[in-house]
Scaffold this motif. Sequence first.
Motif, short mmCIF file in Angstrom:
data_model
loop_
_atom_site.label_atom_id
_atom_site.label_comp_id
_atom_site.label_asym_id
_atom_site.label_seq_id
_atom_site.Cartn_x
_atom_site.Cartn_y
_atom_site.Cartn_z
N LYS A 14 21.38 -5.50 -6.96
CA LYS A 14 20.72 -4.43 -7.63
C LYS A 14 19.62 -4.87 -8.51
CE LYS A 14 23.56 -6.09 -11.76
NZ LYS A 14 24.55 -5.54 -12.89
N ASN A 15 18.54 -3.81 -8.76
CA ASN A 15 17.40 -4.37 -9.39
C ASN A 15 17.39 -5.31 -10.40
OD1 ASN A 15 16.97 -1.23 -8.40
ND2 ASN A 15 15.06 -2.35 -8.44
N ILE A 16 16.57 -6.46 -10.37
CA ILE A 16 16.61 -7.57 -11.39
C ILE A 16 16.01 -6.78 -12.79
CG2 ILE A 16 15.68 -9.68 -11.90
CD1 ILE A 16 15.32 -10.03 -8.86
N ASP A 17 16.87 -7.29 -13.83
CA ASP A 17 16.35 -6.66 -15.02
C ASP A 17 15.54 -8.01 -15.73
OD1 ASP A 17 16.31 -5.54 -17.69
OD2 ASP A 17 18.29 -6.19 -18.34
N HIS A 18 14.25 -8.02 -15.48
CA HIS A 18 13.32 -8.86 -16.12
C HIS A 18 12.14 -8.20 -16.40
CE1 HIS A 18 11.69 -13.10 -17.06
NE2 HIS A 18 10.82 -12.53 -16.28
N PRO A 19 11.36 -8.32 -17.32
CA PRO A 19 10.28 -7.82 -17.78
C PRO A 19 9.11 -8.45 -16.88
CG PRO A 19 10.47 -9.20 -19.37
CD PRO A 19 11.77 -9.14 -18.50
N VAL A 20 8.20 -7.34 -16.34
CA VAL A 20 6.98 -7.73 -15.70
C VAL A 20 5.57 -7.26 -16.48
CG1 VAL A 20 5.69 -7.35 -13.64
CG2 VAL A 20 7.97 -7.45 -13.15
N THR A 21 5.03 -8.44 -16.92
CA THR A 21 3.88 -8.36 -17.85
C THR A 21 2.55 -8.35 -17.29
OG1 THR A 21 4.29 -10.37 -18.68
CG2 THR A 21 5.27 -8.48 -19.77
N GLU A 22 2.70 -9.19 -16.26
CA GLU A 22 1.35 -9.43 -15.48
C GLU A 22 0.93 -8.62 -14.28
OE1 GLU A 22 -0.51 -12.12 -16.05
OE2 GLU A 22 0.82 -13.21 -17.50
N THR A 23 -0.25 -8.55 -14.17
CA THR A 23 -0.85 -7.58 -13.08
C THR A 23 -0.62 -8.19 -11.95
OG1 THR A 23 -2.74 -6.76 -14.35
CG2 THR A 23 -2.93 -6.49 -12.26
N ILE A 24 0.26 -7.44 -10.89
CA ILE A 24 0.63 -7.87 -9.61
C ILE A 24 0.09 -7.15 -8.46
CG2 ILE A 24 2.53 -8.26 -7.98
CD1 ILE A 24 4.30 -9.09 -10.59
N ILE A 25 -0.46 -7.92 -7.67
CA ILE A 25 -1.37 -6.81 -6.38
C ILE A 25 -0.72 -7.09 -4.95
CG2 ILE A 25 -3.44 -6.69 -7.93
CD1 ILE A 25 -4.61 -8.81 -5.64
N GLU A 26 -0.74 -6.15 -4.15
CA GLU A 26 -0.30 -6.76 -3.01
C GLU A 26 -1.42 -7.35 -2.45
OE1 GLU A 26 0.88 -4.59 1.25
OE2 GLU A 26 0.96 -3.22 -0.56
N LEU A 27 -1.04 -8.41 -1.61
CA LEU A 27 -2.01 -9.28 -0.87
C LEU A 27 -2.49 -8.66 0.55
CD1 LEU A 27 -0.62 -12.71 -2.03
CD2 LEU A 27 -2.54 -11.40 -3.05
N THR A 28 -3.59 -8.55 0.71
CA THR A 28 -3.97 -7.98 2.16
C THR A 28 -4.70 -8.94 2.97
OG1 THR A 28 -6.16 -7.17 1.32
CG2 THR A 28 -4.13 -5.70 1.01
N ASP A 29 -5.36 -8.70 3.83
CA ASP A 29 -6.14 -9.59 4.79
C ASP A 29 -7.35 -10.11 3.93
OD1 ASP A 29 -4.55 -9.51 6.87
OD2 ASP A 29 -5.78 -7.80 7.97
N ALA A 30 -7.77 -9.35 3.15
CA ALA A 30 -8.91 -9.67 2.19
C ALA A 30 -8.47 -10.83 1.31
CB ALA A 30 -9.44 -8.67 1.40
N HIS A 31 -7.05 -11.14 1.14
CA HIS A 31 -6.88 -12.05 0.21
C HIS A 31 -6.17 -13.40 0.95
CE1 HIS A 31 -6.11 -8.50 -1.96
NE2 HIS A 31 -6.93 -8.92 -2.89
N TYR A 32 -6.33 -13.40 2.52
CA TYR A 32 -5.76 -14.28 3.33
C TYR A 32 -6.14 -15.77 2.67
CZ TYR A 32 -4.59 -16.93 7.44
OH TYR A 32 -3.91 -17.74 8.33
N ASP A 33 -7.33 -15.72 2.75
CA ASP A 33 -7.75 -17.37 2.36
C ASP A 33 -7.55 -17.96 1.18
OD1 ASP A 33 -9.37 -17.40 4.62
OD2 ASP A 33 -11.39 -17.11 3.82
N ASP A 34 -7.26 -16.81 -0.07
CA ASP A 34 -6.83 -17.21 -0.92
C ASP A 34 -5.34 -17.74 -1.11
OD1 ASP A 34 -9.06 -16.83 -2.27
OD2 ASP A 34 -8.65 -15.05 -3.22
N LEU A 35 -4.57 -17.00 -0.18
CA LEU A 35 -3.10 -17.21 0.08
C LEU A 35 -2.90 -18.40 0.79
CD1 LEU A 35 -0.07 -16.40 -0.42
CD2 LEU A 35 -0.49 -15.16 1.81
#
Length: 226
Positions: A92-113
Amino acid sequence: MTSFDETPLDNPVWYALTEHQGHVAVDYGGVKFYHPDYAPFGAFIPGGHTSEAIEKHARLIRDFFIVGEMPQMPEQFKAPVQYIGLQMIVYKNIDHPVTETIIELTDAHYDDLIRLIKLVYPEYFKSKTQKLGQYYGIYKGGQLVAAAGERMQTHNFIEISAIITHPGHTGKGYAKQLITHTADRIFKKGKIPFLHVDETNTNAIRLYLKLGFKTRRRFSFWKISV
């Protein structure tokens, strides 16, 4: 909670490469591996001729893993090294607050990953692992400091993988938020999240238990080196 037959989780590499990710499989009949560009894992079904398949696959990648029962090895190979992991699942869905900005990583973020991966997780992440699913990350000061994503996928289950935090940014709760976010996205696809963790990684196991994951089973993975 959606209920599914969990049989695929008893042999997740095989079922992922059979049900959903066959386009990245190297298929030797009763033995299947991810193409080396995607992941260093393989699996077999009872009766699979692992010795011949291992010998062939070793021409493509130097070090790799068989997940499941101990494979039969080619005579000239060293004995495989056994590691024990835990397979954990959350229903079931996890009950934990998400307060940070989370982005989807694309090919543009590949080198950083890849830069982040090399700090903590280099053995299991290959040049095209990111293409096996969606990846998410947290940036601070223009630097990717934490990430998580999807790896093995069957019809009804998706593995959360590459849960990593930059060594200089640990203890800030980024992993918990990324796992919560990734699991939520998996549930929205109508699938159930699971993960694999080495049983010696007790800090990670405690974190997953706090988030609501349950240990489904212990399993072996065998490192094979030429």
